[in-house]
Write a protein that holds these residues in place. Structure first.
Motif, PDB file in Angstrom:
ATOM      1  N   LEU A   1       0.843  -1.189   0.000  1.00  0.00           N
ATOM      2  CA  LEU A   1       0.000   0.000   0.000  1.00  0.00           C
ATOM      3  C   LEU A   1       0.882   1.244   0.000  1.00  0.00           C
ATOM      4  O   LEU A   1       2.035   1.204   0.453  1.00  0.00           O
ATOM      5  N   PRO A   2       0.393   2.365  -0.514  1.00  0.00           N
ATOM      6  CA  PRO A   2       1.224   3.574  -0.652  1.00  0.00           C
ATOM      7  C   PRO A   2       1.867   4.002   0.666  1.00  0.00           C
ATOM      8  O   PRO A   2       1.194   4.168   1.686  1.00  0.00           O
ATOM      9  N   GLY A   3       3.192   4.148   0.621  1.00  0.00           N
ATOM     10  CA  GLY A   3       3.953   4.552   1.796  1.00  0.00           C
ATOM     11  C   GLY A   3       4.525   3.397   2.581  1.00  0.00           C
ATOM     12  O   GLY A   3       5.195   3.613   3.601  1.00  0.00           O
ATOM     13  N   PHE A   4       4.298   2.169   2.110  1.00  0.00           N
ATOM     14  CA  PHE A   4       4.758   0.981   2.833  1.00  0.00           C
ATOM     15  C   PHE A   4       5.527   0.074   1.872  1.00  0.00           C
ATOM     16  O   PHE A   4       5.243   0.039   0.672  1.00  0.00           O
TER      17      PHE A   4
ATOM     18  N   PRO B   1       5.702   4.133  -2.991  1.00  0.00           N
ATOM     19  CA  PRO B   1       5.861   5.514  -2.507  1.00  0.00           C
ATOM     20  C   PRO B   1       4.549   6.076  -1.965  1.00  0.00           C
ATOM     21  O   PRO B   1       3.465   5.753  -2.448  1.00  0.00           O
ATOM     22  N   ALA B   2       4.664   6.921  -0.975  1.00  0.00           N
ATOM     23  CA  ALA B   2       3.481   7.547  -0.377  1.00  0.00           C
ATOM     24  C   ALA B   2       2.812   8.524  -1.332  1.00  0.00           C
ATOM     25  O   ALA B   2       1.651   8.895  -1.133  1.00  0.00           O
ATOM     26  N   SER B   3       3.518   8.923  -2.370  1.00  0.00           N
ATOM     27  CA  SER B   3       2.964   9.899  -3.316  1.00  0.00           C
ATOM     28  C   SER B   3       1.728   9.387  -4.034  1.00  0.00           C
ATOM     29  O   SER B   3       0.959  10.177  -4.596  1.00  0.00           O
ATOM     30  N   ALA B   4       1.496   8.068  -4.021  1.00  0.00           N
ATOM     31  CA  ALA B   4       0.285   7.521  -4.643  1.00  0.00           C
ATOM     32  C   ALA B   4      -0.968   7.856  -3.841  1.00  0.00           C
ATOM     33  O   ALA B   4      -2.086   7.700  -4.340  1.00  0.00           O
ATOM     34  N   GLY B   5      -0.796   8.326  -2.601  1.00  0.00           N
ATOM     35  CA  GLY B   5      -1.933   8.741  -1.793  1.00  0.00           C
ATOM     36  C   GLY B   5      -2.188   7.795  -0.643  1.00  0.00           C
ATOM     37  O   GLY B   5      -2.187   6.570  -0.826  1.00  0.00           O
TER      38      GLY B   5
ATOM     39  N   ARG C   1      11.730 -13.735  11.577  1.00  0.00           N
ATOM     40  CA  ARG C   1      10.447 -13.041  11.403  1.00  0.00           C
ATOM     41  C   ARG C   1      10.477 -11.684  12.112  1.00  0.00           C
ATOM     42  O   ARG C   1       9.978 -10.682  11.586  1.00  0.00           O
ATOM     43  N   HIS C   2      11.015 -11.675  13.304  1.00  0.00           N
ATOM     44  CA  HIS C   2      11.092 -10.433  14.074  1.00  0.00           C
ATOM     45  C   HIS C   2      11.897  -9.390  13.311  1.00  0.00           C
ATOM     46  O   HIS C   2      11.506  -8.214  13.228  1.00  0.00           O
ATOM     47  N   GLU C   3      13.015  -9.815  12.737  1.00  0.00           N
ATOM     48  CA  GLU C   3      13.870  -8.887  11.991  1.00  0.00           C
ATOM     49  C   GLU C   3      13.125  -8.284  10.806  1.00  0.00           C
ATOM     50  O   GLU C   3      13.206  -7.071  10.561  1.00  0.00           O
ATOM     51  N   MET C   4      12.366  -9.106  10.067  1.00  0.00           N
ATOM     52  CA  MET C   4      11.649  -8.594   8.905  1.00  0.00           C
ATOM     53  C   MET C   4      10.509  -7.679   9.318  1.00  0.00           C
ATOM     54  O   MET C   4      10.276  -6.634   8.701  1.00  0.00           O
ATOM     55  N   ALA C   5       9.779  -8.062  10.368  1.00  0.00           N
ATOM     56  CA  ALA C   5       8.671  -7.228  10.832  1.00  0.00           C
ATOM     57  C   ALA C   5       9.174  -5.868  11.314  1.00  0.00           C
ATOM     58  O   ALA C   5       8.565  -4.827  11.035  1.00  0.00           O
ATOM     59  N   VAL C   6      10.295  -5.857  12.028  1.00  0.00           N
ATOM     60  CA  VAL C   6      10.882  -4.605  12.496  1.00  0.00           C
ATOM     61  C   VAL C   6      11.382  -3.775  11.312  1.00  0.00           C
ATOM     62  O   VAL C   6      11.184  -2.544  11.262  1.00  0.00           O
ATOM     63  N   HIS C   7      11.992  -4.432  10.354  1.00  0.00           N
ATOM     64  CA  HIS C   7      12.484  -3.734   9.161  1.00  0.00           C
ATOM     65  C   HIS C   7      11.337  -3.047   8.414  1.00  0.00           C
ATOM     66  O   HIS C   7      11.477  -1.902   7.957  1.00  0.00           O
ATOM     67  N   ASP C   8      10.210  -3.745   8.296  1.00  0.00           N
ATOM     68  CA  ASP C   8       9.054  -3.144   7.622  1.00  0.00           C
ATOM     69  C   ASP C   8       8.600  -1.873   8.331  1.00  0.00           C
ATOM     70  O   ASP C   8       8.275  -0.867   7.696  1.00  0.00           O
TER      71      ASP C   8
ATOM     72  N   PRO D   1       7.093   8.044   6.985  1.00  0.00           N
ATOM     73  CA  PRO D   1       6.467   8.694   8.141  1.00  0.00           C
ATOM     74  C   PRO D   1       5.130   9.344   7.825  1.00  0.00           C
ATOM     75  O   PRO D   1       4.230   9.384   8.664  1.00  0.00           O
ATOM     76  N   ARG D   2       4.985   9.855   6.572  1.00  0.00           N
ATOM     77  CA  ARG D   2       3.708  10.478   6.207  1.00  0.00           C
ATOM     78  C   ARG D   2       2.594   9.453   6.187  1.00  0.00           C
ATOM     79  O   ARG D   2       1.480   9.716   6.667  1.00  0.00           O
ATOM     80  N   ALA D   3       2.877   8.276   5.637  1.00  0.00           N
ATOM     81  CA  ALA D   3       1.850   7.234   5.581  1.00  0.00           C
ATOM     82  C   ALA D   3       1.490   6.749   6.981  1.00  0.00           C
ATOM     83  O   ALA D   3       0.317   6.491   7.289  1.00  0.00           O
ATOM     84  N   TRP D   4       2.494   6.629   7.840  1.00  0.00           N
ATOM     85  CA  TRP D   4       2.259   6.216   9.228  1.00  0.00           C
ATOM     86  C   TRP D   4       1.335   7.222   9.930  1.00  0.00           C
ATOM     87  O   TRP D   4       0.334   6.853  10.541  1.00  0.00           O
ATOM     88  N   ARG D   5       1.695   8.510   9.831  1.00  0.00           N
ATOM     89  CA  ARG D   5       0.905   9.540  10.503  1.00  0.00           C
ATOM     90  C   ARG D   5      -0.483   9.669   9.881  1.00  0.00           C
ATOM     91  O   ARG D   5      -1.484   9.844  10.593  1.00  0.00           O
ATOM     92  N   ASP D   6      -0.556   9.576   8.558  1.00  0.00           N
ATOM     93  CA  ASP D   6      -1.848   9.740   7.887  1.00  0.00           C
ATOM     94  C   ASP D   6      -2.841   8.664   8.315  1.00  0.00           C
ATOM     95  O   ASP D   6      -4.039   8.923   8.447  1.00  0.00           O
ATOM     96  N   TRP D   7      -2.367   7.422   8.496  1.00  0.00           N
ATOM     97  CA  TRP D   7      -3.290   6.374   8.943  1.00  0.00           C
ATOM     98  C   TRP D   7      -3.765   6.640  10.368  1.00  0.00           C
ATOM     99  O   TRP D   7      -4.948   6.527  10.666  1.00  0.00           O
ATOM    100  N   LEU D   8      -2.826   6.996  11.241  1.00  0.00           N
ATOM    101  CA  LEU D   8      -3.193   7.208  12.638  1.00  0.00           C
ATOM    102  C   LEU D   8      -4.100   8.423  12.816  1.00  0.00           C
ATOM    103  O   LEU D   8      -5.033   8.402  13.633  1.00  0.00           O
ATOM    104  N   LEU D   9      -3.836   9.473  12.049  1.00  0.00           N
ATOM    105  CA  LEU D   9      -4.615  10.704  12.200  1.00  0.00           C
ATOM    106  C   LEU D   9      -5.908  10.700  11.402  1.00  0.00           C
ATOM    107  O   LEU D   9      -6.895  11.304  11.824  1.00  0.00           O
ATOM    108  N   ARG D  10      -5.898  10.008  10.255  1.00  0.00           N
ATOM    109  CA  ARG D  10      -7.074  10.092   9.387  1.00  0.00           C
ATOM    110  C   ARG D  10      -7.644   8.737   9.003  1.00  0.00           C
ATOM    111  O   ARG D  10      -8.816   8.451   9.251  1.00  0.00           O
ATOM    112  N   GLY D  11      -6.826   7.902   8.355  1.00  0.00           N
ATOM    113  CA  GLY D  11      -7.355   6.653   7.791  1.00  0.00           C
ATOM    114  C   GLY D  11      -8.061   5.787   8.808  1.00  0.00           C
ATOM    115  O   GLY D  11      -9.163   5.289   8.558  1.00  0.00           O
TER     116      GLY D  11
END
Length: 446
Positions: free
Chosen positions: A36-39, A43-47, A152-159, A165-175
């Motif tokens: 999904l965009p930002g993950f 790129p997060a630019s897709a919205g 598994r822990h290493e990959m999950a943390v890496h993700d 950061p924009r996608a992270w904040r956008d989900w928490l604040l809006r999505g």
């Protein structure tokens, strides 16, 4: 041919979280992860709004060319998957071929339950840039019932670290706060809802309250020993539940051939027509309780259907169940012969006469007698009325069979593709016997 399952990940994750499930389900379902965009690598630019993420997913599905597919949505991805599924079954997004939906600890259409203190803490992690490794590890550990194996822990943390950061904040604040529930019609697709037994905000109780009401054909399964990151925590157990659900609930139903599915997804078909046929193509659930008939009457009607409309092969439309829904909704042809009972009452009375005959194995002969007006009973229908009922029942069963888009393909019918929603209707140019336009599927030779 194996169906495709498009997988939408959770917040702070990527398509990599489905790697273990992909291996476990190989041969049953072909899992295709979408970042999904930002993950991940997207790129997060897709919205990053729910609408923009849904559009990105719809474009990916359309570009894939898949004609038989499912959606798997985890947490944040569950909300997006639900929006995509709703728009697919309304015909609005131009896609066709959805067979089922799997939701893993899904974020609901309504605002996601989340403690504001935790929301603020998570927002602080991305306030000045990407999430630090210690915060990423804290996030993963807080969402698992026990510490993941090192790889598994290493990959999950890496993700989590590489999340924009924009996608992270956008989900928490809006999505996560967006409310799509107000105008959402219940979705009739087969749905499997999984919840971790040790999840916090999105456990089984939350799924029953917030997710299940949207899916009248849903099943809820609780995964023991898991919290929120189900694909990482319990991939073997999750795969086993998905495999059993697919083989029991989805695989036995007819699949619309690829060529016909592509036409249905094309601009030649209106959104309204596409949506109607998408719902008709959904798998039947033989475990559904009848709404107009008793269980015995429904079983007898199934026996009648096997005589009147024999369907070859293991994949069959449950004509009796669909006819029961028609009776419950009062969607008959609007008239009945003088002296006849209402449609539902006539079916009940006739099926009560036929039930003991069906049990004895003499149903074909009895139906021949009914068609000739020779079948007699002590019930409310005389021989002439039983003949009238059987004529109507034959028509109803055949209509239910012909209404399925797989049947339309089988009989080489594509009249639904006479024009889409544009100003100019394409129509048909070649009208002569034996003539076929370039876009028409080959169908089945007759």
């Amino acid at each position: 041919m194996t169906a495709t399952a498009f997988c939408l990940h959770a917040l702070g994750s990527s398509s990599e979280e489905f790697a273990l499930l992909r291996s476990e389900l190989a041969g049953d379902l072909d899992l295709v992860g979408i970042d999904l965009p930002g993950f991940g690598r997207s790129p997060a630019s897709a919205g990053t709004t729910v609408e923009e993420m849904a559009v990105a997913v719809e474009r990916a599905i359309g570009a894939s060319g898949a004609t038989e597919w499912a959606l798997v949505g985890h947490s944040m991805g569950g909300k997006v998957a639900t929006v995509v599924a709703d728009r697919t079954l309304s015909g609005a997004n131009g896609l066709f071929g959805l067979r089922a939906v799997v939701l893993l600890a899904a974020s609901p259409l309504a605002p996601e339950p989340m403690a504001e203190e935790r929301r603020e803490s998570m927002l602080a992690w991305a306030e000045h840039g990407r999430i630090r490794p210690d915060h990423a590890a804290e996030f993963v550990d807080a969402n698992t019932a026990s510490t993941l194996p090192p790889d598994r822990h290493e990959m999950a943390v890496h993700d989590a670290e590489r999340t924009d950061p924009r996608a992270w904040r956008d989900w928490l604040l809006r999505g996560s706060r967006e409310d799509w529930s107000a105008d959402a019609e219940p979705n009739p697709a087969p749905a499997l809802v999984l919840a971790g037994a040790e999840d916090g905000d999105l456990d089984a109780d939350a799924q029953r309250r917030l997710t299940m009401p949207h899916w009248p054909a849903a099943e809820l399964h609780v995964v023991d020993g898991a919290a929120h990151l189900l694909p990482w925590e319990r991939p073997v157990e999750v795969a086993a539940v998905v495999r059993e659900f697919w083989s029991r609930r989805v695989a036995p139903s007819p699949v619309v051939p690829a060529d016909t599915a592509r036409v249905l997804a094309s601009p030649r078909v209106s959104a309204r027509t596409r949506g109607v046929l998408a719902v008709r193509a959904l798998p039947d659930d033989p475990a559904t309780e009848p709404r107009a008939l008793t269980a015995r009457q429904l079983d007898t009607l199934r026996a009648v259907a096997r005589v009147v409309v024999p369907q070859p092969g293991p994949q069959q439309v449950d004509l009796a169940l669909r006819l029961d829904a028609q009776l419950a909704a009062g969607q008959g042809d609007g008239w009945r012969a003088d002296g006849m009972l209402t449609d539902a009452d006539a079916y009940r009375a006739a099926l009560d006469v036929l039930a003991p005959i069906a049990d004895s194995g003499d149903l074909p002969a009895a139906l021949e007698d009914a068609a000739a007006g020779r079948l007699r009973s002590d019930g409310p229908l005389d021989a002439g009325q039983l003949r009238t009922w059987f004529e109507d029942a034959g028509v109803d069963l055949v209509k239910q069979w012909l209404a399925h888009p797989a049947t339309m393909s089988d009989i080489d019918y594509d009249g639904f593709a006479n024009g889409g929603d544009g100003v100019r209707k394409q129509g048909f140019q070649l009208l002569g016997a034996g003539q076929r336009e370039a876009w028409e599927p080959e169908g089945t030779a007759r």
